[in-house]
Design an enzyme around this catalytic site. Structure first.
Site, PDB file in Angstrom:
ATOM      1  N   GLU A   1      -3.418   0.441   8.795  1.00 24.14           N
ATOM      2  CA  GLU A   1      -2.992  -1.043   8.413  1.00 24.14           C
ATOM      3  C   GLU A   1      -4.147  -2.077   9.037  1.00 24.14           C
ATOM      4  O   GLU A   1      -3.512  -1.852  10.653  1.00 24.14           O
ATOM      5  CB  GLU A   1      -2.276  -2.559   8.386  1.00 24.14           C
ATOM      6  CG  GLU A   1      -1.549  -1.791   6.291  1.00 24.14           C
ATOM      7  CD  GLU A   1      -0.162  -2.716   6.037  1.00 24.14           C
ATOM      8  OE1 GLU A   1       0.055  -3.851   7.246  1.00 24.14           O
ATOM      9  OE2 GLU A   1       0.575  -2.489   5.927  1.00 24.14           O
ATOM     10  N   GLU A  16       6.602   0.006   9.285  1.00 16.10           N
ATOM     11  CA  GLU A  16       6.997  -1.103  10.386  1.00 16.10           C
ATOM     12  C   GLU A  16       8.810  -1.754   9.916  1.00 16.10           C
ATOM     13  O   GLU A  16       9.105  -2.792  10.166  1.00 16.10           O
ATOM     14  CB  GLU A  16       6.323  -2.903   9.717  1.00 16.10           C
ATOM     15  CG  GLU A  16       4.488  -2.047   9.620  1.00 16.10           C
ATOM     16  CD  GLU A  16       4.371  -3.912   9.958  1.00 16.10           C
ATOM     17  OE1 GLU A  16       4.813  -5.174   9.689  1.00 16.10           O
ATOM     18  OE2 GLU A  16       3.024  -3.864   9.604  1.00 16.10           O
TER      19      GLU A  16
END
Length: 473
Positions: A375, A174
């Protein structure tokens, strides 16, 4: 607000029969959130950030968290009991390479040797993330181009040392969150509130990614190599032209500037009215773009929620804490009230996971490699009952709905038909230290008492174990 209740699709057998052969099911964690960094020889920017009063909601820090560094064998035993195929974890950069330079630290190497051996003994594939936000304190951070070079060096050392036991390598986790929360808004480490002046951190992170891929290839690692980005489908709050432009802006800074250099070898062209905000990418070196645009074996998608955007500044309130810089932005996030919400206040919108997959297909076509959902999960207020159990039907429903949505999306006629979806990882195995929210949010399949560190599998753990067992029967 609508209530979230377990639907028919939460039936374990029904879901198990939908999971295709070879589809990887796993759970995910991050080093700084579970290991307990007091045993590390080095410090990260998160240690420094948490040490400053007011930065972490409950005043907690990374020193103990779940003490996974001492309890890893018990945690791997839980993974084995759960029946997962793979475990996604991160190497702690400051544990392995204190200061971000020099040789690997023997004590850090020893820990990961033992943990990887334990995974292998239980037949669990290792999906290793090289960087999950824990930049060594001594480095200049991602505003400094040199950090990208140091990260490439780190990847080379780690690849050479652990290549034999890692199935899949993820360079960065991320980078959008690092840029937006850490450098633009200041609500994550290192706490910079630079707004659009944070954009150089995009390029430096992606350059670090490219250098890491090159380093891993040079080390001849047998494992597959990719990157993980967080993607949020973006919609304007109204039909006004102003909201449409601001939604396009948010899509650029959250999604496209992180994916397109990696997958297409170029930064996206900004609309004329937004060009001034993207000056950081105006004269990008072609050699840098070539380094960033490395062939990848897979692309990791983290999905949590969609975003709705309106023109004009908003308040400084955030689930992670107050961000005064938000009031200086030309747009703001609007609540999506038609969905139920997680404990973090995030809208639970599983169909938008399919939207995110479809956008990847439509934007990147044949340049998109196989995809893993690296995720997906939700926080809820999970309490231990008088009988010692932890019931979390909301999480059962959340996982069932999102996994079904992903499988629907890539099926024939689905909104993301053609995407080669290879697996799904639940965030998270354990309740953990949730960054600036501290211990106030619980994402785990396993409840952790942060006083005693006792682990208690929740009902979602038992339900997912049934799904995985039925799939393999």
């Amino acid at each position: 607000m609508p209530a979230l209740t377990p639907p028919v699709t939460a039936d374990a057998l029904t879901l198990a029969h939908r999971i295709p052969p070879g589809f990887v099911m796993g759970t995910a964690t991050a080093a700084a959130q579970i290991e307990g960094m007091r045993t590390s020889a080095g410090r990260s920017v998160w240690d420094d950030f948490a040490a400053q009063p007011g930065h972490v909601l409950d005043g907690s820090d990374t020193s103990v968290t779940c003490d996974h560094v001492h309890r890893y064998a018990d945690d791997v035993a839980l993974m084995s009991e759960l029946g997962i195929d793979a475990y996604r974890f991160s190497f702690a950069w400051p544990r392995l390479q204190p200061g971000g330079t020099g040789a690997l630290d023997p004590s850090g190497v020893d820990f990961y040797d033992r943990m990887l051996d334990e995974l292998a003994a239980h037949g669990i594939a290792a999906f290793a993330t090289l960087y999950h936000w824990d930049t060594p304190s001594e480095l200049g951070g991602w505003l400094d181009r040199d950090t990208a070079l140091r990260f490439g060096d780190f990847a080379s050392l780690v690849g050479e040392r652990f290549a034999d036991r890692v199935s899949h390598w993820i360079t960065l986790n991320e980078p959008a969150t690092v840029t937006l929360n850490g450098y633009a808004l200041g609500i994550h480490a290192p706490g910079e509130a630079l707004l659009f002046d944070a954009l150089p951190t995009v390029h430096h992170q992606l350059l670090g990614h490219g250098l890491a891929v090159q380093a891993l290839r040079a080390a001849s690692v047998p494992g597959r190599i990719g990157i993980t980005n967080s993607h949020t489908p973006v919609q304007p709050a109204t039909e006004s032209a102003e909201d449409a432009v601001m939604a396009q802006l948010f899509d650029m800074v959250h999604n496209r500037v992180f994916a397109e250099p990696v997958l297409l070898g170029r930064y996206p062209d900004a609309p004329a009215e937004l060009e001034a905000m993207f000056g950081a990418f105006g004269n990008t070196d072609a050699a840098d773009l070539a380094t960033i645009h490395q062939p990848l074996d897979f692309y990791g998608l983290n999905y949590y929620m969609p975003s709705r955007i309106a023109a004009g500044p908003g308040s400084g309130d955030s689930p992670d804490g107050s961000a005064e810089a938000m009031s200086d932005l030309p747009f703001h996030l609007v609540d999506i009230d038609e969905y139920p919400r997680t404990g973090f206040g995030w809208p639970i919108a599983p169909e938008h996971l399919g939207t995110a997959l479809g956008e990847l297909r439509d934007r990147y076509g044949t340049a998109l490699p196989p995809v893993y959902i690296t995720e997906n999960g939700a926080s809820f207020a999970d309490d231990v009952a008088a009988d010692g159990t932890v019931h979390d039907p909301e999480r059962v429903a959340f996982i069932a709905q999102h996994l079904n949505a992903a499988l629907d999306a890539v099926s024939p006629g689905g909104v993301a038909e053609g995407v080669d979806l290879r697996g799904y990882f639940v965030w998270s195995l354990l309740d953990n230290w949730e960054w600036a929210a501290g211990f106030t949010q619980r994402f785990g399949l396993v409840h952790v008492d942060f006083d005693t560190l006792e682990r208690t599998p929740k009902s979602s753990f038992r339900w997912l174990r049934e799904v995985l067992a039925a799939r393999k029967a």
